[in-house]
Design a protein around this motif. Structure first.
Motif, mmCIF file in Angstrom:
data_model
loop_
_atom_site.group_PDB
_atom_site.id
_atom_site.type_symbol
_atom_site.label_atom_id
_atom_site.label_comp_id
_atom_site.label_asym_id
_atom_site.label_seq_id
_atom_site.Cartn_x
_atom_site.Cartn_y
_atom_site.Cartn_z
ATOM 1 N N UNK A 48 0.840 -1.203 0.000
ATOM 2 C CA UNK A 48 0.000 0.000 0.000
ATOM 3 C C UNK A 48 0.869 1.245 0.000
ATOM 4 N N UNK A 49 0.464 2.212 -0.817
ATOM 5 C CA UNK A 49 1.155 3.498 -0.857
ATOM 6 C C UNK A 49 2.321 3.562 -1.819
ATOM 7 N N UNK A 50 2.684 2.427 -2.407
ATOM 8 C CA UNK A 50 3.836 2.500 -3.319
ATOM 9 C C UNK A 50 3.386 2.655 -4.773
ATOM 10 N N UNK A 51 4.328 3.118 -5.593
ATOM 11 C CA UNK A 51 4.115 3.157 -7.037
ATOM 12 C C UNK A 51 4.907 2.002 -7.608
ATOM 13 N N UNK A 52 4.194 1.079 -8.223
ATOM 14 C CA UNK A 52 4.832 -0.139 -8.735
ATOM 15 C C UNK A 52 4.788 -0.098 -10.257
ATOM 16 N N UNK A 53 5.936 -0.164 -10.880
ATOM 17 C CA UNK A 53 6.023 -0.170 -12.342
ATOM 18 C C UNK A 53 6.119 -1.598 -12.847
ATOM 19 N N UNK A 54 5.168 -1.987 -13.665
ATOM 20 C CA UNK A 54 5.109 -3.357 -14.193
ATOM 21 C C UNK A 54 5.629 -3.257 -15.622
ATOM 22 N N UNK A 55 6.879 -3.667 -15.791
ATOM 23 C CA UNK A 55 7.594 -3.337 -17.010
ATOM 24 C C UNK A 55 7.817 -4.578 -17.869
ATOM 25 N N UNK A 56 7.491 -4.476 -19.143
ATOM 26 C CA UNK A 56 7.748 -5.603 -20.042
ATOM 27 C C UNK A 56 7.561 -5.173 -21.475
ATOM 28 N N UNK A 57 8.168 -5.915 -22.372
ATOM 29 C CA UNK A 57 8.057 -5.561 -23.786
ATOM 30 C C UNK A 57 6.659 -5.941 -24.293
ATOM 31 N N UNK A 58 6.356 -5.559 -25.517
ATOM 32 C CA UNK A 58 5.046 -5.895 -26.086
ATOM 33 C C UNK A 58 4.828 -7.402 -25.996
ATOM 34 N N UNK A 108 -1.600 9.020 -0.261
ATOM 35 C CA UNK A 108 -1.305 7.609 0.024
ATOM 36 C C UNK A 108 -1.904 6.648 -0.982
ATOM 37 N N UNK A 109 -2.208 7.146 -2.193
ATOM 38 C CA UNK A 109 -2.785 6.268 -3.217
ATOM 39 C C UNK A 109 -1.721 5.279 -3.701
ATOM 40 N N UNK A 110 -2.122 4.023 -3.852
ATOM 41 C CA UNK A 110 -1.221 3.008 -4.411
ATOM 42 C C UNK A 110 -1.389 3.018 -5.925
ATOM 43 N N UNK A 111 -0.276 2.974 -6.643
ATOM 44 C CA UNK A 111 -0.352 2.985 -8.104
ATOM 45 C C UNK A 111 0.334 1.734 -8.646
ATOM 46 N N UNK A 112 -0.397 0.986 -9.459
ATOM 47 C CA UNK A 112 0.184 -0.144 -10.186
ATOM 48 C C UNK A 112 0.066 0.219 -11.654
ATOM 49 N N UNK A 113 1.183 0.427 -12.315
ATOM 50 C CA UNK A 113 1.114 0.867 -13.710
ATOM 51 C C UNK A 113 2.023 0.032 -14.592
ATOM 52 N N UNK A 114 1.519 -0.272 -15.799
ATOM 53 C CA UNK A 114 2.360 -1.033 -16.711
ATOM 54 C C UNK A 114 2.999 -0.092 -17.713
ATOM 55 N N UNK A 115 4.105 -0.542 -18.266
ATOM 56 C CA UNK A 115 4.771 0.234 -19.300
ATOM 57 C C UNK A 115 5.704 -0.690 -20.070
ATOM 58 N N UNK A 116 5.956 -0.342 -21.336
ATOM 59 C CA UNK A 116 6.997 -1.082 -22.049
ATOM 60 C C UNK A 116 8.243 -0.212 -22.200
ATOM 61 N N UNK A 117 8.205 0.981 -21.601
ATOM 62 C CA UNK A 117 9.353 1.883 -21.715
ATOM 63 C C UNK A 117 9.945 2.123 -20.331
ATOM 64 N N UNK A 118 11.160 1.651 -20.170
ATOM 65 C CA UNK A 118 11.776 1.732 -18.852
ATOM 66 C C UNK A 118 11.851 3.161 -18.326
ATOM 67 N N UNK A 119 12.234 4.104 -19.201
ATOM 68 C CA UNK A 119 12.429 5.483 -18.741
ATOM 69 C C UNK A 119 11.153 6.052 -18.125
ATOM 70 N N UNK A 120 10.002 5.564 -18.581
ATOM 71 C CA UNK A 120 8.738 6.071 -18.067
ATOM 72 C C UNK A 120 8.530 5.719 -16.597
ATOM 73 N N UNK A 121 9.019 4.558 -16.203
ATOM 74 C CA UNK A 121 8.785 4.125 -14.822
ATOM 75 C C UNK A 121 10.019 4.288 -13.932
ATOM 76 N N UNK A 122 11.202 4.363 -14.567
ATOM 77 C CA UNK A 122 12.432 4.382 -13.769
ATOM 78 C C UNK A 122 12.477 5.579 -12.816
ATOM 79 N N UNK A 123 11.930 6.722 -13.248
ATOM 80 C CA UNK A 123 12.025 7.915 -12.410
ATOM 81 C C UNK A 123 10.819 8.089 -11.511
ATOM 82 N N UNK A 124 9.874 7.206 -11.615
ATOM 83 C CA UNK A 124 8.635 7.377 -10.867
ATOM 84 C C UNK A 124 8.409 6.251 -9.857
ATOM 85 N N UNK A 125 8.651 5.038 -10.294
ATOM 86 C CA UNK A 125 8.245 3.896 -9.475
ATOM 87 C C UNK A 125 9.142 3.726 -8.242
ATOM 88 N N UNK A 126 8.524 3.293 -7.146
ATOM 89 C CA UNK A 126 9.291 2.910 -5.965
ATOM 90 C C UNK A 126 9.863 1.520 -6.166
#
Ligand code: ATP
Length: 303
Positions: A31-41, A184-202
């Protein structure tokens, strides 16, 4: 599962015929974290998200969202979740404001929520336009506005940066950071671009062919940045032994070159060892391998 988890999956799986889209996936999002779910197409991100939201039935395993087991008929918990999935589309003939008003009524959010969501996503200039006529980027903003409108505790976002221009990507990143930090919102977000999540995700989970290959927190992400000296020389085998004999302990072979680690201040020494032994040296350069290269290597895009 820890009771503090916002999302937990247990050996989650899904196949389509012979194709394994998601394979024994154990995720835990605190809870409370930003999780980047990263993978290629095609890595299995959308399929996973659809199972998290109860939109498709898992082929195997279980999903818990905000402490509730997701199954057929699970509804109540999703009132506390905002989501954006690829197919989520607005009613094309209704205006942006009307679309958001429908969402407000469905979720029981207060009257002011529509204006708030419009302001948050900077949709003022197109609020009275039909949703179907908007640019792709603005459609994406409407989808995000709908996801946020009822102030959910958990946001599940499939490729939220899709179709946004660079300024829009930065705005959304700042908005998600603010929601996490201030509410304190929890964020689960997917992306195929590392740079998009690298600076945001915990934390980042790297998924490939339906499997979770690696999870990294901020510190581990930083540690993945590598510095080495790339060396190309005639007789690479001999070059490797000469360098080892000269005291370079960490040498890797890749792409027809030698990568010598912990050596950025010792390039002259490398040159002397090789040229002194009669080898031709065709390249000697310090290389900073970033996270993108690490991600590509893990997921088979860089040899
Ligand atoms: P992208 O970034 O391209 O959206 P993704 O990581 O979200 O990729 P998924 O959409 O989950 O990947 O797809 C995973 C695999 O499952 C892909 O090979 C895809 O072709 C396949 N797949 C997804 N949905 C179906 C379906 N309904 N029927 C058959 N195959 C499917």
């Amino acid at each position: 599962m820890s009771t503090s988890d916002a999302i937990a999956t247990h050996a989650l799986g899904k196949h389509f015929g012979d194709l394994v889209a998601v394979d024994a996936l154990d995720l835990s999002v605190r809870r409370g974290e930003i999780y980047g779910f990263l993978g290629r197409n095609g890595a299995g991100k959308t399929t996973t998200i659809r199972m998290l939201l109860g939109l498709i039935r898992p082929g195997a395993g279980e999903v818990d969202v905000l402490g509730r087991r997701v199954g057929p008929g699970t509804r109540d918990v999703f009132a506390r979740v905002g989501y954006l999935v690829e197919s989520a589309s607005a009613y094309p003939d209704l205006t942006v404001r009307e679309n958001l008003e429908i969402q407000r009524r469905l979720t029981g959010a207060p009257r002011t929520a529509v204006a708030d969501a419009i302001a948050r996503m900077r949709l003022e200039s197109c609020a009275e336009r039909r949703a179907g006529r908007l640019s792709l980027g603005n459609k994406q903003r409407v989808s995000l506005a709908r996801a946020l409108l009822h102030r959910p505790e958990l946001l599940i976002l499939d490729e939220p940066a899709n179709a946004l221009d660079p300024a829009g990507i930065v705005e959304v990143r700042e908005l998600l950071r603010a929601l996490a930090d201030e509410q304190g919102v929890t964020v689960f977000m997917s992306s195929h671009i590392l740079a998009e999540v690298a600076h945001l995700a915990d934390r980042i989970g790297i998924v490939h062919e339906g499997r979770l290959l690696e999870e990294l927190d901020r510190e581990q992400l930083r540690a993945k940045e590598r510095l080495y000296v790339a060396v190309r020389a005639s007789q690479p085998d001999r070059a490797a032994s000469l360098l080892a004999a000269a005291g370079f302990a960490h040498i890797e072979r890749a792409d027809g070159e030698l990568r010598v680690f912990d050596a950025e201040r010792r390039t002259a020494e490398i040159a002397r060892a090789l040229v002194g032994a009669g080898l031709d040296l065709t390249e000697l350069s310090a290389v900073h391998e970033d996270l993108e290269a690490h991600f590509l290597r893990l997921t088979g895009g860089l040899q």
